[in-house]
Scaffold this active site. Structure first.
Site, PDB file in Angstrom:
ATOM      1  N   ASP A 149     -87.609  87.380 -50.736  1.00 16.85           N
ATOM      2  CA  ASP A 149     -88.220  88.000 -49.555  1.00 16.85           C
ATOM      3  C   ASP A 149     -88.428  86.977 -48.439  1.00 16.85           C
ATOM      4  O   ASP A 149     -88.516  85.771 -48.690  1.00 16.85           O
ATOM      5  CB  ASP A 149     -89.597  88.580 -49.910  1.00 16.85           C
ATOM      6  CG  ASP A 149     -89.517  89.802 -50.816  1.00 16.85           C
ATOM      7  OD1 ASP A 149     -88.412  90.124 -51.295  1.00 16.85           O
ATOM      8  OD2 ASP A 149     -90.573  90.413 -51.051  1.00 16.85           O
ATOM      9  N   ASP A 150     -88.567  87.505 -47.241  1.00 10.90           N
ATOM     10  CA  ASP A 150     -89.082  86.778 -46.066  1.00 10.90           C
ATOM     11  C   ASP A 150     -88.066  85.944 -45.292  1.00 10.90           C
ATOM     12  O   ASP A 150     -88.376  85.416 -44.238  1.00 10.90           O
ATOM     13  CB  ASP A 150     -90.290  85.885 -46.407  1.00 10.90           C
ATOM     14  CG  ASP A 150     -91.504  86.689 -46.826  1.00 10.90           C
ATOM     15  OD1 ASP A 150     -91.571  87.868 -46.444  1.00 10.90           O
ATOM     16  OD2 ASP A 150     -92.365  86.150 -47.540  1.00 10.90           O
ATOM     17  N   HIS A 157     -86.992  94.068 -45.238  1.00  6.98           N
ATOM     18  CA  HIS A 157     -88.374  93.765 -45.606  1.00  6.98           C
ATOM     19  C   HIS A 157     -89.302  94.279 -44.495  1.00  6.98           C
ATOM     20  O   HIS A 157     -90.078  95.185 -44.725  1.00  6.98           O
ATOM     21  CB  HIS A 157     -88.521  92.257 -45.823  1.00  6.98           C
ATOM     22  CG  HIS A 157     -89.806  91.842 -46.476  1.00  6.98           C
ATOM     23  ND1 HIS A 157     -90.441  92.601 -47.428  1.00  6.98           N
ATOM     24  CD2 HIS A 157     -90.580  90.728 -46.324  1.00  6.98           C
ATOM     25  CE1 HIS A 157     -91.552  91.983 -47.825  1.00  6.98           C
ATOM     26  NE2 HIS A 157     -91.660  90.850 -47.160  1.00  6.98           N
ATOM     27  N   HIS A 162     -94.854  91.344 -40.570  1.00  6.48           N
ATOM     28  CA  HIS A 162     -95.288  91.309 -41.968  1.00  6.48           C
ATOM     29  C   HIS A 162     -96.725  91.818 -42.099  1.00  6.48           C
ATOM     30  O   HIS A 162     -97.651  91.055 -42.360  1.00  6.48           O
ATOM     31  CB  HIS A 162     -95.151  89.870 -42.488  1.00  6.48           C
ATOM     32  CG  HIS A 162     -94.974  89.796 -43.969  1.00  6.48           C
ATOM     33  ND1 HIS A 162     -96.008  89.971 -44.853  1.00  6.48           N
ATOM     34  CD2 HIS A 162     -93.863  89.580 -44.723  1.00  6.48           C
ATOM     35  CE1 HIS A 162     -95.545  89.838 -46.082  1.00  6.48           C
ATOM     36  NE2 HIS A 162     -94.248  89.609 -46.036  1.00  6.48           N
ATOM     37  N   HIS A 190     -89.169  84.026 -53.012  1.00 10.70           N
ATOM     38  CA  HIS A 190     -89.138  83.944 -51.544  1.00 10.70           C
ATOM     39  C   HIS A 190     -88.225  82.801 -51.115  1.00 10.70           C
ATOM     40  O   HIS A 190     -88.416  81.669 -51.578  1.00 10.70           O
ATOM     41  CB  HIS A 190     -90.550  83.715 -50.993  1.00 10.70           C
ATOM     42  CG  HIS A 190     -91.525  84.796 -51.374  1.00 10.70           C
ATOM     43  ND1 HIS A 190     -92.128  84.838 -52.612  1.00 10.70           N
ATOM     44  CD2 HIS A 190     -91.971  85.885 -50.694  1.00 10.70           C
ATOM     45  CE1 HIS A 190     -92.918  85.912 -52.669  1.00 10.70           C
ATOM     46  NE2 HIS A 190     -92.839  86.564 -51.525  1.00 10.70           N
TER      47      HIS A 190
HETATM   48 ZN   LIG Z   1     -92.951  89.205 -47.582  1.00 12.71          ZN
END
Ligand SMILES: [Zn+2]
Length: 211
Positions: free
Chosen positions: A21-22, A72, A76, A167
């Site tokens: 993620d991210d 995603h 955020h 991540h």
């Molecule tokens: Zn995230």
């Protein structure tokens, strides 16, 4: 460590899904891609849309190597802190950014993995599959790879169907200044998967089944 989310989608038996993620991130995403490529493995990258636009070449490299790019977020923010319009506009603007890169995701992981009724309705409307995880490596804390791997082994090791959260960039709340330990953990997990005859695949190739 498991299961983290009731009713989460898991992979079919014999496969596992490494998810990142991210990102993308120009330092760490290529190193994760390299680790995957050395093992002939594929994974899913749930990207932040602005980062994807800033690093178009990383998205291209991710896809060219046979990996999946999922959505995603744009910002955020927990969906539990947003109403319908906030969730929809984040998704629409984010998807439009990815569309400019020729990416039309089939998979979505909400920020912090927090899904609300709105998330689920919007996902169904747009034909996106929501993916959580059942194995959380807690890599954002910055623990050594060996310790993260040991924690997983202590829980019985990898199992077919596992969806593993990692991540490839720093997100909010990260307690580390880089993702080197995630790269090392990826290598350990891929070696272990090879020994256990588990095939690491992108989530959309895993034919997700409800746990
Ligand atoms: Zn995230």
């Amino acid at each position: 460590m498991r299961p983290a989310q009731a009713g989460y989608l898991q992979c079919v038996s014999g496969t596992i899904a490494l998810t990142f993620d991210d990102g993308p991130n120009p330092t760490w995403t290529p190193r994760i891609l390299g680790a995957l490529e050395r093992r002939g493995a594929h994974a899913t990258f749930f990207v932040q849309a602005r980062r994807a636009l800033e690093h178009r070449e990383l998205i291209e490299a991710t896809l060219a190597a046979g990996n999946e790019v999922g959505f995603h977020c744009l910002d955020h923010v927990r969906h539990s802190q947003r109403g319908w319009e906030g969730v929809v506009s984040d998704l629409e603007i984010g998807l439009e950014m990815l569309d400019r890169l020729g990416v039309r995701p089939a998979a979505w992981r909400a920020p912090w993995g927090i899904e609300t009724e709105v998330t689920r309705m919007v996902a169904a409307e747009r034909g996106l599959r929501l993916w959580g995880w059942n194995v959380d490596t807690h890599d954002w804390r910055g623990d050594p790879a060996r310790r993260m791997f040991g924690a997983l082994e202590a829980q019985g090791g990898l199992r077919g169907g596992d969806v593993i959260l990692m991540h490839d960039a720093l997100g909010p709340g990260a307690l580390r200044d880089g993702c080197g330990e995630t790269v090392a953990l990826t290598e350990l997990l891929l070696a272990r998967a090879g020994m256990d005859d588990l095939s690491p695949a992108p989530v959309s190739a895993c034919e997700g089944v409800l746990a």
